[in-house]
Scaffold this motif. Structure first.
Motif, PDB file in Angstrom:
ATOM      1  N   GLN A 178       0.873  -1.130  -0.026  1.00 41.45           N
ATOM      2  CA  GLN A 178      -0.105   0.037  -0.089  1.00 41.45           C
ATOM      3  C   GLN A 178       0.643   1.223  -0.171  1.00 41.45           C
ATOM      4  O   GLN A 178       0.538   2.061  -0.615  1.00 41.45           O
ATOM      5  N   LEU A 179       1.954   1.090   0.840  1.00 44.97           N
ATOM      6  CA  LEU A 179       2.848   2.371   0.933  1.00 44.97           C
ATOM      7  C   LEU A 179       3.611   2.665  -0.436  1.00 44.97           C
ATOM      8  O   LEU A 179       4.292   3.766  -0.631  1.00 44.97           O
ATOM      9  N   THR A 180       3.676   1.544  -1.215  1.00 46.58           N
ATOM     10  CA  THR A 180       4.395   1.632  -2.389  1.00 46.58           C
ATOM     11  C   THR A 180       3.922   1.524  -3.751  1.00 46.58           C
ATOM     12  O   THR A 180       4.193   1.707  -4.741  1.00 46.58           O
ATOM     13  N   SER A 181       2.229   1.310  -3.568  1.00 46.70           N
ATOM     14  CA  SER A 181       1.390   0.969  -4.653  1.00 46.70           C
ATOM     15  C   SER A 181       1.938  -0.212  -5.547  1.00 46.70           C
ATOM     16  O   SER A 181       2.090  -0.176  -6.764  1.00 46.70           O
ATOM     17  N   SER A 201      14.906   0.352  -5.777  1.00 47.43           N
ATOM     18  CA  SER A 201      14.223   0.794  -4.750  1.00 47.43           C
ATOM     19  C   SER A 201      13.035   1.440  -5.384  1.00 47.43           C
ATOM     20  O   SER A 201      12.944   2.163  -6.263  1.00 47.43           O
ATOM     21  N   ARG A 202      11.850   1.353  -4.611  1.00 46.79           N
ATOM     22  CA  ARG A 202      10.654   2.192  -4.998  1.00 46.79           C
ATOM     23  C   ARG A 202      10.175   3.304  -4.138  1.00 46.79           C
ATOM     24  O   ARG A 202      10.660   3.459  -2.962  1.00 46.79           O
ATOM     25  N   ALA A 203       9.708   4.368  -4.847  1.00 46.36           N
ATOM     26  CA  ALA A 203       9.456   5.589  -4.138  1.00 46.36           C
ATOM     27  C   ALA A 203       8.072   5.097  -3.350  1.00 46.36           C
ATOM     28  O   ALA A 203       7.153   4.467  -3.909  1.00 46.36           O
ATOM     29  N   ASP A 218      -4.398   1.126  -5.137  1.00 48.87           N
ATOM     30  CA  ASP A 218      -5.033   2.742  -5.257  1.00 48.87           C
ATOM     31  C   ASP A 218      -4.729   3.399  -3.965  1.00 48.87           C
ATOM     32  O   ASP A 218      -5.031   4.616  -4.200  1.00 48.87           O
ATOM     33  N   PHE A 219      -4.362   3.182  -3.077  1.00 46.72           N
ATOM     34  CA  PHE A 219      -4.163   3.580  -1.943  1.00 46.72           C
ATOM     35  C   PHE A 219      -3.322   4.838  -1.692  1.00 46.72           C
ATOM     36  O   PHE A 219      -3.558   5.887  -1.565  1.00 46.72           O
ATOM     37  N   ALA A 220      -2.106   4.500  -2.112  1.00 49.68           N
ATOM     38  CA  ALA A 220      -1.098   5.865  -2.212  1.00 49.68           C
ATOM     39  C   ALA A 220      -1.512   6.913  -3.296  1.00 49.68           C
ATOM     40  O   ALA A 220      -1.492   8.150  -2.820  1.00 49.68           O
ATOM     41  N   PRO A 221      -1.816   6.491  -4.344  1.00 51.31           N
ATOM     42  CA  PRO A 221      -2.272   7.620  -5.440  1.00 51.31           C
ATOM     43  C   PRO A 221      -3.424   8.375  -4.902  1.00 51.31           C
ATOM     44  O   PRO A 221      -3.645   9.434  -5.202  1.00 51.31           O
ATOM     45  N   THR A 222      -4.283   7.490  -4.284  1.00 56.88           N
ATOM     46  CA  THR A 222      -5.771   8.447  -4.086  1.00 56.88           C
ATOM     47  C   THR A 222      -5.444   9.385  -2.858  1.00 56.88           C
ATOM     48  O   THR A 222      -5.978  10.432  -2.799  1.00 56.88           O
ATOM     49  N   LEU A 223      -4.467   8.759  -1.859  1.00 53.13           N
ATOM     50  CA  LEU A 223      -4.178   9.580  -0.781  1.00 53.13           C
ATOM     51  C   LEU A 223      -3.354  10.870  -1.099  1.00 53.13           C
ATOM     52  O   LEU A 223      -3.598  11.958  -0.896  1.00 53.13           O
ATOM     53  N   LEU A 224      -2.298  10.739  -2.355  1.00 52.58           N
ATOM     54  CA  LEU A 224      -1.754  11.968  -2.625  1.00 52.58           C
ATOM     55  C   LEU A 224      -2.624  12.733  -3.405  1.00 52.58           C
ATOM     56  O   LEU A 224      -2.467  14.105  -3.310  1.00 52.58           O
ATOM     57  N   SER A 225      -3.706  12.253  -4.100  1.00 53.18           N
ATOM     58  CA  SER A 225      -4.455  13.180  -5.165  1.00 53.18           C
ATOM     59  C   SER A 225      -5.510  13.972  -3.992  1.00 53.18           C
ATOM     60  O   SER A 225      -5.720  15.151  -4.225  1.00 53.18           O
ATOM     61  N   LEU A 226      -5.665  13.437  -2.795  1.00 57.52           N
ATOM     62  CA  LEU A 226      -6.299  14.228  -1.845  1.00 57.52           C
ATOM     63  C   LEU A 226      -5.737  15.186  -1.279  1.00 57.52           C
ATOM     64  O   LEU A 226      -6.043  16.573  -1.173  1.00 57.52           O
ATOM     65  N   LEU A 229       7.162   4.207  -9.065  1.00 56.21           N
ATOM     66  CA  LEU A 229       6.628   2.916  -9.919  1.00 56.21           C
ATOM     67  C   LEU A 229       5.339   2.325  -9.266  1.00 56.21           C
ATOM     68  O   LEU A 229       5.267   1.418  -9.205  1.00 56.21           O
ATOM     69  N   PHE A 230       4.588   3.296  -8.986  1.00 58.12           N
ATOM     70  CA  PHE A 230       3.193   2.952  -8.583  1.00 58.12           C
ATOM     71  C   PHE A 230       2.530   2.315  -9.806  1.00 58.12           C
ATOM     72  O   PHE A 230       2.375   2.547 -10.983  1.00 58.12           O
ATOM     73  N   LEU A 231       1.778   1.080  -9.376  1.00 56.18           N
ATOM     74  CA  LEU A 231       0.910   0.412 -10.189  1.00 56.18           C
ATOM     75  C   LEU A 231      -0.432   0.780 -10.173  1.00 56.18           C
ATOM     76  O   LEU A 231      -1.426   0.401 -11.216  1.00 56.18           O
ATOM     77  N   GLY A 232      -0.947   1.331  -9.305  1.00 55.47           N
ATOM     78  CA  GLY A 232      -2.221   1.760  -8.812  1.00 55.47           C
ATOM     79  C   GLY A 232      -2.825   3.304  -9.425  1.00 55.47           C
ATOM     80  O   GLY A 232      -1.658   3.891  -9.881  1.00 55.47           O
TER      81      GLY A 232
END
Length: 562
Positions: free
Chosen positions: A259-262, A290-292, A479-487, A496-499
């Motif tokens: 969830q933290l790296t999508s 490494s992943r962001a 989708d957790f990380a992208p959704t929170l960042l969009s908020l 390297l997000f997949l969501g």
């Protein structure tokens, strides 16, 4: 096993189990008939090991509803915090009985020759091999045809070992894989403006990753028990509430990191032998990608990040590889915020009230001139644990532990609402993954499925938020990380997000994975194991699993690229 299996399947499985037991008995007899004492003792180690595995697997069925899956081997550190006294007692009784029998055996002459005995073993082995020749890749909770205690454990160990196998990529392949998944934009379509009205500018963020909590236990999500979690239901009634939202993986190591790296991962956290994903990401001896993570992205926007844990072990080490400025576990939190006397002994893990108290103490002391991102993972809602607050007659441990958690979260929410943090903090309550579907969970709710994939809660709150329900349409926690960042309005970042967010479409956020070759599709309120995916979805599903497998290769050891 009865809720998930028809009578013919039960009979088939019973016959397979009986054949395996008969083989163990014949091997025991052959070992006992060895004449030389030293050779006989060595030979007896084989049935001792096989019998111990058989008993351990039967115990697993009794407490969990299924045989030991690869994910249990990967999650062994967390399991080590739970006392499984029953298995130790059973194994002890078995070993004592076996040793007593072997010591007292006086070589009673068998009615069969050695040749006949081996022929019997061979015949049974052929029949047994025919029954287990096709063990299922989709290791759900229920036992399936083709599985038997000892062979299934061996199969799980091979699958788990396969998760740790090395993948060698050339430098050009490595560059190509990274380029394929590299993104410079987190999202295209985020939260509609009407949903974010009143959101503070640069708010603090607190995320509670509840251990193993499905949405089905909350009345506000349509659960069968309207009064099981009243505090969380009230909180949901004043929050943005996401429905039809599934976990994309399990268990805890994968759930938190994923969830933290999508993203997905092939292996788990951080181990003594150096084989965990944490060591592979930070090793000086290999070239790993490494992943962001969420903390990495937020750091560039001046956020200070902290992760709070109830325990003090390998999970803490894995979290430290994810870019948090501070990982605060049992030792630090207990010594600074909870210790009452100098010689007071630290607990095995912090209780949920202890974790919430220490976390709020720490966060209320944070500087006001810099926003923070804080995440926490509790422990007392873990599978196989009971709760202090009895629900109903108190006979179901799943209901007890979530009723207890709701009581504890109610105390936390009361203090949070009265603190200065309430003025400028987004509070998110979700789960690391869904509830493990063991027999108590199935008894509490007959609709619990046989796979470790289920809807999980996602509640987003800030002071003044207008309650709305968001339909995630069976998307998952990629989708957790992208959704929170969009908020938070953070659109640009190298990841390297997949969501993606709940308000846009992407290719992989309805596919869940438990490890090597174990994939599931969430669609229209159902969970499909790979062999059962609807025909119309097979092509897209298989293409998605190939992409995920390629993505996972970035986590494995990269060989010499010269």
């Amino acid at each position: 096993m009865r809720p998930f299996l028809a009578l013919p399947d039960l009979l088939y499985i019973a016959a397979t189990f009986a054949l395996e037991l008969a083989l163990i008995e014949l091997i025991t007899q052959l070992a006992l008939d060895v004449r030389k004492r030293a050779a006989r003792a060595a030979a007896l180690l084989i049935p001792v090991a096989l019998g111990s595995a058989y008993i351990a697997q039967m115990y697993s069925i009794w407490i969990s509803g299924g045989l030991i899956p690869p994910i249990a081997l990967a999650n062994r550190e967390v399991a080590g915090l739970i006392a499984f006294n029953g298995i130790y007692a059973l194994l002890g009784i078995y070993l004592v009985a076996f040793a007593t029998h072997a010591y007292g055996y006086r070589g009673t002459r068998s009615r069969y020759s050695l040749r006949s005995a081996f022929a019997c073993v061979g015949i049974l082995a052929v029949a047994y091999a025919g029954m287990i020749h096709k063990q299922p890749l989709a290791r759900g909770i229920a036992v399936a045809r083709g599985e038997a205690p000892v062979s299934s454990l061996a199969h799980s160990m091979m699958m788990y070992a396969g998760m740790s196998s090395q993948t060698r990529l050339s430098s050009s392949e490595l560059t190509a894989v990274r380029a394929q998944f590299s993104r410079r934009t987190v999202y295209d379509q985020g939260f509609p403006e009407e949903m974010t009205a009143g959101l503070p500018q640069h708010p603090n963020v607190i995320v509670l990753f509840t251990e193993g909590m499905s949405a089905r236990w909350m009345g506000s999500y349509g659960g069968a028990y309207a009064d099981l979690m009243p505090n969380l239901d009230r909180f949901a009634g004043g929050s943005l509430m996401v429905r039809n939202y599934y976990n994309h993986t399990a268990a805890t190591f994968r759930g938190l990191r994923g969830q933290l790296t999508s993203g997905h991962q092939e292996i788990d956290g951080f181990y003594e032998d150096g084989s965990g994903i944490g060591q592979r990401d930070v090793s000086r001896d290999i070239t790993a990608i490494s992943r962001a993570s969420l903390p990495d992205v937020l750091h560039s926007h001046r956020y200070h990040s902290l992760f709070f844990l109830s325990q003090q072990a390998f999970l803490n080490n894995m979290i430290e590889t994810l870019g948090f400025d501070a990982t605060l576990g049992r030792d630090y939190l207990f010594d600074k915020h909870l210790r009452t006397t100098p010689d007071e002994e630290r607990p095995k893990y912090l209780s949920d009230p202890q974790l919430f108290t220490a976390m709020l103490d720490e966060l209320e002391a944070q500087p006001r001139d810099r926003p923070f991102f804080a995440a926490a993972y509790n422990f007392q809602t873990h599978a196989f644990l009971d709760g202090e607050q009895m629900y109903g007659d108190g006979r179901n441990q799943v209901l007890n532990r979530f009723h207890t958690y709701d009581h504890n979260i109610g105390v936390f929410l009361q203090r949070f609402m009265a603190s200065r943090l309430h003025e400028n903090t987004v509070l998110v309550i979700t789960a690391d993954h869904s509830t493990f579907p063991d027999p108590p969970a199935q008894q509490a709710d007959p609709d619990v499925g046989g796979y470790f994939i289920d809807p999980i809660p996602l509640l987003i709150y800030w002071k003044g938020v207008e309650h709305r329900q968001i339909n995630a349409d069976y998307k998952n926690s990629l989708d957790f990380a992208p959704t929170l960042l969009s908020l938070l309005g953070i659109r640009n970042a190298n990841t390297l997000f997949l969501g993606c967010t709940f308000f846009e479409e992407c290719a992989l956020d309805r596919i869940s994975s438990m490890g090597k070759d174990e994939y599931y599709l969430t669609r229209n309120g159902l969970v499909y194991a790979r062999p059962n995916v609807p025909e119309a979805d097979v092509a897209a599903f298989e293409a998605g699993t190939e992409l995920i497998a390629r993505y996972k290769a970035m986590d494995l050891v990269i060989g010499d690229t010269e």
